[in-house]
Structures are given as structure tokens and as C-alpha cells.
Scaffold this motif. Sequence first.
Motif, PDB file in Angstrom:
ATOM      1  N   GLU A 100       0.805  -1.224   0.000  1.00  0.00           N
ATOM      2  CA  GLU A 100       0.000   0.000   0.000  1.00  0.00           C
ATOM      3  C   GLU A 100       0.840   1.278   0.000  1.00  0.00           C
ATOM      4  O   GLU A 100       0.295   2.366   0.118  1.00  0.00           O
ATOM      5  CB  GLU A 100      -0.940   0.017   1.207  1.00  0.00           C
ATOM      6  N   GLY A 101       2.152   1.164  -0.138  1.00  0.00           N
ATOM      7  CA  GLY A 101       2.978   2.366  -0.229  1.00  0.00           C
ATOM      8  C   GLY A 101       2.599   3.196  -1.440  1.00  0.00           C
ATOM      9  O   GLY A 101       2.228   2.662  -2.492  1.00  0.00           O
ATOM     10  N   VAL A 102       2.673   4.504  -1.298  1.00  0.00           N
ATOM     11  CA  VAL A 102       2.257   5.399  -2.371  1.00  0.00           C
ATOM     12  C   VAL A 102       3.382   5.536  -3.391  1.00  0.00           C
ATOM     13  O   VAL A 102       4.501   5.923  -3.065  1.00  0.00           O
ATOM     14  CB  VAL A 102       1.903   6.796  -1.800  1.00  0.00           C
ATOM     15  N   LYS A 103       3.076   5.202  -4.650  1.00  0.00           N
ATOM     16  CA  LYS A 103       4.058   5.390  -5.714  1.00  0.00           C
ATOM     17  C   LYS A 103       4.172   6.874  -6.012  1.00  0.00           C
ATOM     18  O   LYS A 103       3.172   7.560  -6.196  1.00  0.00           O
ATOM     19  CB  LYS A 103       3.649   4.636  -6.978  1.00  0.00           C
ATOM     20  N   ILE A 104       5.387   7.378  -6.051  1.00  0.00           N
ATOM     21  CA  ILE A 104       5.576   8.806  -6.259  1.00  0.00           C
ATOM     22  C   ILE A 104       6.601   9.045  -7.349  1.00  0.00           C
ATOM     23  O   ILE A 104       7.401   8.169  -7.686  1.00  0.00           O
ATOM     24  CB  ILE A 104       6.022   9.516  -4.965  1.00  0.00           C
ATOM     25  N   ASP A 105       6.558  10.233  -7.890  1.00  0.00           N
ATOM     26  CA  ASP A 105       7.565  10.670  -8.857  1.00  0.00           C
ATOM     27  C   ASP A 105       8.671  11.370  -8.084  1.00  0.00           C
ATOM     28  O   ASP A 105       8.444  12.327  -7.367  1.00  0.00           O
ATOM     29  CB  ASP A 105       6.967  11.640  -9.879  1.00  0.00           C
ATOM     30  N   ARG A 106       9.872  10.866  -8.226  1.00  0.00           N
ATOM     31  CA  ARG A 106      11.038  11.457  -7.597  1.00  0.00           C
ATOM     32  C   ARG A 106      12.145  11.468  -8.637  1.00  0.00           C
ATOM     33  O   ARG A 106      12.009  10.923  -9.721  1.00  0.00           O
ATOM     34  CB  ARG A 106      11.437  10.636  -6.355  1.00  0.00           C
ATOM     35  N   ALA A 107      13.275  12.079  -8.313  1.00  0.00           N
ATOM     36  CA  ALA A 107      14.344  12.208  -9.306  1.00  0.00           C
ATOM     37  C   ALA A 107      14.697  10.877  -9.958  1.00  0.00           C
ATOM     38  O   ALA A 107      14.973  10.798 -11.142  1.00  0.00           O
ATOM     39  CB  ALA A 107      15.586  12.810  -8.636  1.00  0.00           C
ATOM     40  N   GLY A 108      14.670   9.796  -9.193  1.00  0.00           N
ATOM     41  CA  GLY A 108      15.081   8.505  -9.719  1.00  0.00           C
ATOM     42  C   GLY A 108      14.110   7.882 -10.689  1.00  0.00           C
ATOM     43  O   GLY A 108      14.457   6.937 -11.402  1.00  0.00           O
ATOM     44  N   THR A 109      12.849   8.374 -10.727  1.00  0.00           N
ATOM     45  CA  THR A 109      11.881   7.749 -11.614  1.00  0.00           C
ATOM     46  C   THR A 109      12.254   7.911 -13.076  1.00  0.00           C
ATOM     47  O   THR A 109      11.839   7.135 -13.923  1.00  0.00           O
ATOM     48  CB  THR A 109      10.467   8.343 -11.392  1.00  0.00           C
ATOM     49  N   HIS A 113      13.437   3.863 -11.728  1.00  0.00           N
ATOM     50  CA  HIS A 113      13.507   3.363 -10.366  1.00  0.00           C
ATOM     51  C   HIS A 113      12.123   3.583  -9.749  1.00  0.00           C
ATOM     52  O   HIS A 113      11.609   4.700  -9.752  1.00  0.00           O
ATOM     53  CB  HIS A 113      14.552   4.113  -9.547  1.00  0.00           C
ATOM     54  N   GLN A 114      11.508   2.528  -9.244  1.00  0.00           N
ATOM     55  CA  GLN A 114      10.174   2.648  -8.663  1.00  0.00           C
ATOM     56  C   GLN A 114      10.275   3.034  -7.188  1.00  0.00           C
ATOM     57  O   GLN A 114      10.890   2.330  -6.393  1.00  0.00           O
ATOM     58  CB  GLN A 114       9.407   1.336  -8.794  1.00  0.00           C
ATOM     59  N   TYR A 115       9.677   4.158  -6.821  1.00  0.00           N
ATOM     60  CA  TYR A 115       9.693   4.656  -5.444  1.00  0.00           C
ATOM     61  C   TYR A 115       8.318   4.473  -4.817  1.00  0.00           C
ATOM     62  O   TYR A 115       7.315   4.933  -5.356  1.00  0.00           O
ATOM     63  CB  TYR A 115      10.033   6.151  -5.406  1.00  0.00           C
ATOM     64  N   ILE A 135      12.464   1.029  -2.690  1.00  0.00           N
ATOM     65  CA  ILE A 135      12.902   1.265  -4.064  1.00  0.00           C
ATOM     66  C   ILE A 135      13.080  -0.074  -4.768  1.00  0.00           C
ATOM     67  O   ILE A 135      13.713  -0.996  -4.229  1.00  0.00           O
ATOM     68  CB  ILE A 135      14.207   2.071  -4.095  1.00  0.00           C
ATOM     69  N   THR A 136      12.518  -0.183  -5.952  1.00  0.00           N
ATOM     70  CA  THR A 136      12.592  -1.411  -6.741  1.00  0.00           C
ATOM     71  C   THR A 136      13.301  -1.128  -8.052  1.00  0.00           C
ATOM     72  O   THR A 136      12.949  -0.185  -8.771  1.00  0.00           O
ATOM     73  CB  THR A 136      11.181  -1.961  -7.029  1.00  0.00           C
ATOM     74  N   LEU A 137      14.293  -1.948  -8.368  1.00  0.00           N
ATOM     75  CA  LEU A 137      15.035  -1.858  -9.622  1.00  0.00           C
ATOM     76  C   LEU A 137      14.781  -3.132 -10.420  1.00  0.00           C
ATOM     77  O   LEU A 137      14.851  -4.236  -9.877  1.00  0.00           O
ATOM     78  CB  LEU A 137      16.535  -1.693  -9.365  1.00  0.00           C
ATOM     79  N   THR A 138      14.477  -2.962 -11.702  1.00  0.00           N
ATOM     80  CA  THR A 138      14.212  -4.102 -12.578  1.00  0.00           C
ATOM     81  C   THR A 138      15.120  -4.022 -13.799  1.00  0.00           C
ATOM     82  O   THR A 138      15.982  -3.142 -13.898  1.00  0.00           O
ATOM     83  CB  THR A 138      12.744  -4.090 -13.041  1.00  0.00           C
ATOM     84  N   ALA A 197      16.002  -5.975  -7.808  1.00  0.00           N
ATOM     85  CA  ALA A 197      16.649  -5.554  -6.567  1.00  0.00           C
ATOM     86  C   ALA A 197      15.694  -4.633  -5.816  1.00  0.00           C
ATOM     87  O   ALA A 197      15.035  -3.782  -6.424  1.00  0.00           O
ATOM     88  CB  ALA A 197      17.961  -4.835  -6.861  1.00  0.00           C
ATOM     89  N   ARG A 198      15.604  -4.833  -4.520  1.00  0.00           N
ATOM     90  CA  ARG A 198      14.756  -3.970  -3.682  1.00  0.00           C
ATOM     91  C   ARG A 198      15.536  -3.572  -2.448  1.00  0.00           C
ATOM     92  O   ARG A 198      16.243  -4.385  -1.855  1.00  0.00           O
ATOM     93  CB  ARG A 198      13.470  -4.690  -3.264  1.00  0.00           C
ATOM     94  N   TYR A 199      15.395  -2.318  -2.075  1.00  0.00           N
ATOM     95  CA  TYR A 199      16.027  -1.875  -0.835  1.00  0.00           C
ATOM     96  C   TYR A 199      15.225  -0.745  -0.206  1.00  0.00           C
ATOM     97  O   TYR A 199      14.494  -0.010  -0.893  1.00  0.00           O
ATOM     98  CB  TYR A 199      17.480  -1.442  -1.055  1.00  0.00           C
TER      99      TYR A 199
END
Length: 209
Positions: A100-109, A113-115, A135-138, A197-199
Motif C-alpha cells: 500500500e505504499g504510495v508510488k511517487i515521482d522522484r528524481a530517480g523515476t 527506479h520505482q519509489y 525502491i525497486t530496480l528491474t 533488486a529492492r532496498y
Amino acid sequence: MVTKLTQDPHSPRDGDREKVLEVAIGREVRTFRRQKEITVADLSQMTGLSIGMLSKIENGNTSPSLTTLQLLANALSVPLTSFFRRFEESRPAVHTKSGEGVKIDRAGTRANHQYNLLGHIGSNTSGVIVEPYLITLTAESDVFPAFQHGGIETIYMLEGQVDYRHGDHVYPLQPGDTLFFDADAPHGPETLVTLPARYLSIISYPQNA
């Protein structure tokens, strides 16, 4: 190497409710005194209270009487009730269920990079803002080792492997690894070793930043 910490995170820091009130009053007295650029010695002369007593009050080690609080209020030119303003202040908590975390637009998007913002508490008594992200990296994600922003950041690796750059150093991160750093230096994933990768990325900075 064992480093001795100045606080015990598991101790009942403020004890019972009376102790919490004493600490809240002490913080307010110290805050008002410093705002007016008055020393403890100055306040002692203005109120007739000893420096030792004032020190105990500011540190929450004694319960000042109403008469004492009135003396302090008059000397500091504040209402008596202002000493209690933080005592009943709410201390919010944010519970974010899995997924349920809110997906947001950040510099990494921009680098795919999924925030997911896991929670947010705005203005609070600590003076610090903390932003926890998952953060999820695919395979669609790009490397981007040049993020820069204010504050302190902590990364905790959950899944996959990445080589993470901070300044002039590159750190291989695997599940269970932690990286804690000054976020003002260029940083970010330089090599995506094992995907997905997720961290967790936890960023903290002053409220007034």
C-alpha cells in the motif's frame, strides 16, 4: 569495536506520566529562555530561583510548583499555559500495509527506479523530517550514481545485488547489507548485479531545510 551510545532506545525515557510532564515543561522553559537569549544565571537573578533549581527544571528532574512556573512565565513574558503546550501534543504514527505504499515521482523515476513512499509525518517536535522509501530496480531500470540531496540516508538491502556508489567509493550491496551516508555527495546504483533488486531508503533532514 563496540561504540557506547548516549541513549538507550529501549529504556522508558520519560518514565511515568508525571515525568513526561516535567520533561515537557523543562523543554519549554529552556526554549523560551534561549529564544530571549537569556542565560540560566540571568534567569536566576530575574526570578530569585537558584541556578541549580533552574537546571533541574530545564532537565525535567523536578516538578516545579505553580508559583515557580508563574515566576518563570513573568520573567520570560509568556503565558503560564505555554509551558504545557507540548504535553498533550499528538505523536502520530503511520501504518502502511504491505503493497500500500504510495508510488511517487522522484528524481530517480526518470531512470525507471520505482519509489514507494512507506509513510510520512510532517512538522513534528523532533525537528526532523524522515522519508522512508521502498525502491525497486528491474531490468528496465538504468544506473544512476549521481543523486544529490540534503540530509542523511540509510539504505538496507532486501533483495538482489547492486554496486552502489557514494562519492569516490563503490559498495557491493547484498540482502542484509546497510549503507549509511551523507546524501549531499553524489550517490546511486552504479551496477545492477542481480535483479530484481529492492532496498529500503530512509532519508532524514531538518524540517527547515
